[in-house]
Design an enzyme around this catalytic site. Structure first.
Site, mmCIF file in Angstrom:
data_model
loop_
_atom_site.group_PDB
_atom_site.id
_atom_site.type_symbol
_atom_site.label_atom_id
_atom_site.label_comp_id
_atom_site.label_asym_id
_atom_site.label_seq_id
_atom_site.Cartn_x
_atom_site.Cartn_y
_atom_site.Cartn_z
ATOM 1 N N ARG A 150 1.007 24.940 13.974
ATOM 2 C CA ARG A 150 2.258 25.267 14.647
ATOM 3 C C ARG A 150 3.332 25.723 13.655
ATOM 4 O O ARG A 150 3.513 25.116 12.614
ATOM 5 C CB ARG A 150 2.724 24.003 15.381
ATOM 6 C CG ARG A 150 4.076 24.093 16.008
ATOM 7 C CD ARG A 150 4.294 22.940 16.949
ATOM 8 N NE ARG A 150 4.868 21.777 16.297
ATOM 9 C CZ ARG A 150 5.314 20.703 16.973
ATOM 10 N NH1 ARG A 150 5.210 20.657 18.283
ATOM 11 N NH2 ARG A 150 5.828 19.695 16.328
ATOM 12 N N ARG B 20 11.471 6.384 22.843
ATOM 13 C CA ARG B 20 10.243 6.507 22.065
ATOM 14 C C ARG B 20 9.691 5.138 21.677
ATOM 15 O O ARG B 20 8.735 5.058 20.924
ATOM 16 C CB ARG B 20 10.571 7.293 20.799
ATOM 17 C CG ARG B 20 9.543 8.377 20.460
ATOM 18 C CD ARG B 20 10.083 9.095 19.258
ATOM 19 N NE ARG B 20 9.266 10.118 18.710
ATOM 20 C CZ ARG B 20 9.469 11.412 18.886
ATOM 21 N NH1 ARG B 20 10.419 11.856 19.688
ATOM 22 N NH2 ARG B 20 8.714 12.284 18.245
ATOM 23 N N ARG C 109 7.235 22.976 9.897
ATOM 24 C CA ARG C 109 8.049 21.768 9.789
ATOM 25 C C ARG C 109 7.422 20.824 8.768
ATOM 26 O O ARG C 109 6.203 20.685 8.730
ATOM 27 C CB ARG C 109 8.117 21.062 11.159
ATOM 28 C CG ARG C 109 9.215 21.567 12.046
ATOM 29 C CD ARG C 109 9.107 21.068 13.465
ATOM 30 N NE ARG C 109 8.926 19.625 13.613
ATOM 31 C CZ ARG C 109 8.914 18.990 14.788
ATOM 32 N NH1 ARG C 109 9.088 19.672 15.909
ATOM 33 N NH2 ARG C 109 8.726 17.704 14.855
ATOM 34 N N LYS D 146 5.597 19.152 24.809
ATOM 35 C CA LYS D 146 6.786 18.660 25.534
ATOM 36 C C LYS D 146 7.965 19.609 25.397
ATOM 37 O O LYS D 146 8.646 19.900 26.366
ATOM 38 C CB LYS D 146 7.239 17.280 25.005
ATOM 39 C CG LYS D 146 6.306 16.141 25.305
ATOM 40 C CD LYS D 146 6.943 14.794 24.982
ATOM 41 C CE LYS D 146 7.348 14.646 23.522
ATOM 42 N NZ LYS D 146 6.267 14.750 22.543
ATOM 43 N N ARG E 237 2.635 10.399 12.247
ATOM 44 C CA ARG E 237 3.316 10.541 13.545
ATOM 45 C C ARG E 237 2.417 10.067 14.692
ATOM 46 O O ARG E 237 2.890 9.463 15.645
ATOM 47 C CB ARG E 237 3.741 11.995 13.765
ATOM 48 C CG ARG E 237 4.911 12.385 12.862
ATOM 49 C CD ARG E 237 5.107 13.882 12.839
ATOM 50 N NE ARG E 237 5.566 14.410 14.101
ATOM 51 C CZ ARG E 237 5.375 15.661 14.496
ATOM 52 N NH1 ARG E 237 4.716 16.503 13.736
ATOM 53 N NH2 ARG E 237 5.854 16.075 15.650
HETATM 54 P P1 AMP Z 1 10.162 15.459 17.736
HETATM 55 O O1 AMP Z 1 10.749 16.806 17.539
HETATM 56 O O2 AMP Z 1 10.409 14.877 19.105
HETATM 57 O O3 AMP Z 1 8.693 15.392 17.339
HETATM 58 O O4 AMP Z 1 10.946 14.458 16.738
HETATM 59 C C1 AMP Z 1 10.919 14.676 15.342
HETATM 60 C C2 AMP Z 1 11.317 13.411 14.624
HETATM 61 O O5 AMP Z 1 12.661 13.023 14.987
HETATM 62 C C3 AMP Z 1 10.481 12.164 14.902
HETATM 63 O O6 AMP Z 1 9.254 12.139 14.170
HETATM 64 C C4 AMP Z 1 11.447 11.065 14.469
HETATM 65 O O7 AMP Z 1 11.539 10.992 13.059
HETATM 66 C C5 AMP Z 1 12.787 11.596 14.983
HETATM 67 N N1 AMP Z 1 13.016 11.135 16.366
HETATM 68 C C6 AMP Z 1 13.047 11.913 17.490
HETATM 69 N N2 AMP Z 1 13.280 11.164 18.575
HETATM 70 C C7 AMP Z 1 13.406 9.881 18.148
HETATM 71 C C8 AMP Z 1 13.645 8.640 18.806
HETATM 72 N N3 AMP Z 1 13.783 8.563 20.128
HETATM 73 N N4 AMP Z 1 13.745 7.524 18.027
HETATM 74 C C9 AMP Z 1 13.622 7.589 16.705
HETATM 75 N N5 AMP Z 1 13.368 8.724 16.024
HETATM 76 C C10 AMP Z 1 13.257 9.863 16.728
#
Ligand code: AMP
Length: 210
Positions: free
Chosen positions: A127, A88, A154, A13, A165
């Protein structure tokens, strides 16, 4: 174009969002990137989010929704936006629907990137992410191909957190796919193949909603 991207972690994404945001000249709003930038800078928001992000859990809706609402109020998001990582869960999707109604606006489409789960695990565990620009790249690179920055894994790309996740995605995020299908907004593209091929597939699919 007012766009939402949905898909499991590792579907690409973030990478696709960068190309699509340039193609449509709309800001790329990634909640994960905003959280990580705040964690790096040690802001109160970053400190609050860190424990959840590092464990692969969702940050509370109250914090996340307020953060996105403020971001969508910025000037550059007036003419369109690309949301990556929010909503989400169904409750966040309802907040977005209310927000659009408040502005007498509506989403153009919700683009789902679909990918088999075996492929997700392989991608995420290999990654690496750039400390400077936050872009991700495959293991094997020694520095960021975009800006030469240092690469790191990460905390939430470590195997035990990846499993969490994916479970969180299935339980909380996957239901929004049904939500948006019912609303008639969902467009699904396969996230397998070259990055540029996937971008083209997305642009072709979106050309039907413009
Ligand atoms: P991502 O980079 O999109 O994989 O997001 C990394 C982390 O940020 C996620 O695993 C959550 O801990 C937090 N996060 C990102 N977007 C959201 C959301 N919409 N609601 C809650 N937590 C979020």
């Amino acid at each position: 174009m007012r766009l939402v991207l949905v898909g499991p972690p590792g579907a690409g994404k973030g990478t696709q969002a960068a190309f699509l945001s340039a193609h449509y000249s709309i800001p790329h709003i990634s909640t994960g990137d905003i959280f990580r930038a705040n964690m790096k800078a040690g802001t109160p928001l970053g400190l609050e989010a860190k424990a959840f992000v590092d464990r692969g859990e969702l940050v509370s809706d109250a914090i996340t929704n307020a953060m996105v609402r403020a971001r969508l109020e910025e000037e550059d998001a007036r003419a369109g936006f690309l949301l990556d990582g929010w909503p989400r869960n169904v409750s966040q999707a309802e907040v977005l629907r209310a927000l659009m109604a408040e502005k007498m606006s509506s989403l153009s489409a919700v683009l789902e990137f679909s990918i088999p789960s075996e492929e997700i695990i392989a991608r995420l565990s290999s990654r690496l992410t750039c400390r400077q620009c936050g872009k991700s790249t495959d293991a094997g690179s020694t520095s960021c191909p975009a800006d030469g920055g240092e690469l790191y894994q990460r905390e939430d790309d470590k195997p035990e957190v990846i499993a969490r996740r994916l479970a969180v995605y299935e339980e909380q995020t996957a239901p929004i796919i049904h939500f948006y299908r019912t609303e008639g907004l969902l467009i699904t593209v396969t996230a397998l193949g070259d990055v540029s091929e996937i971008t083209q597939r997305a642009i072709d699919a979106l050309s039907r909603v413009q």
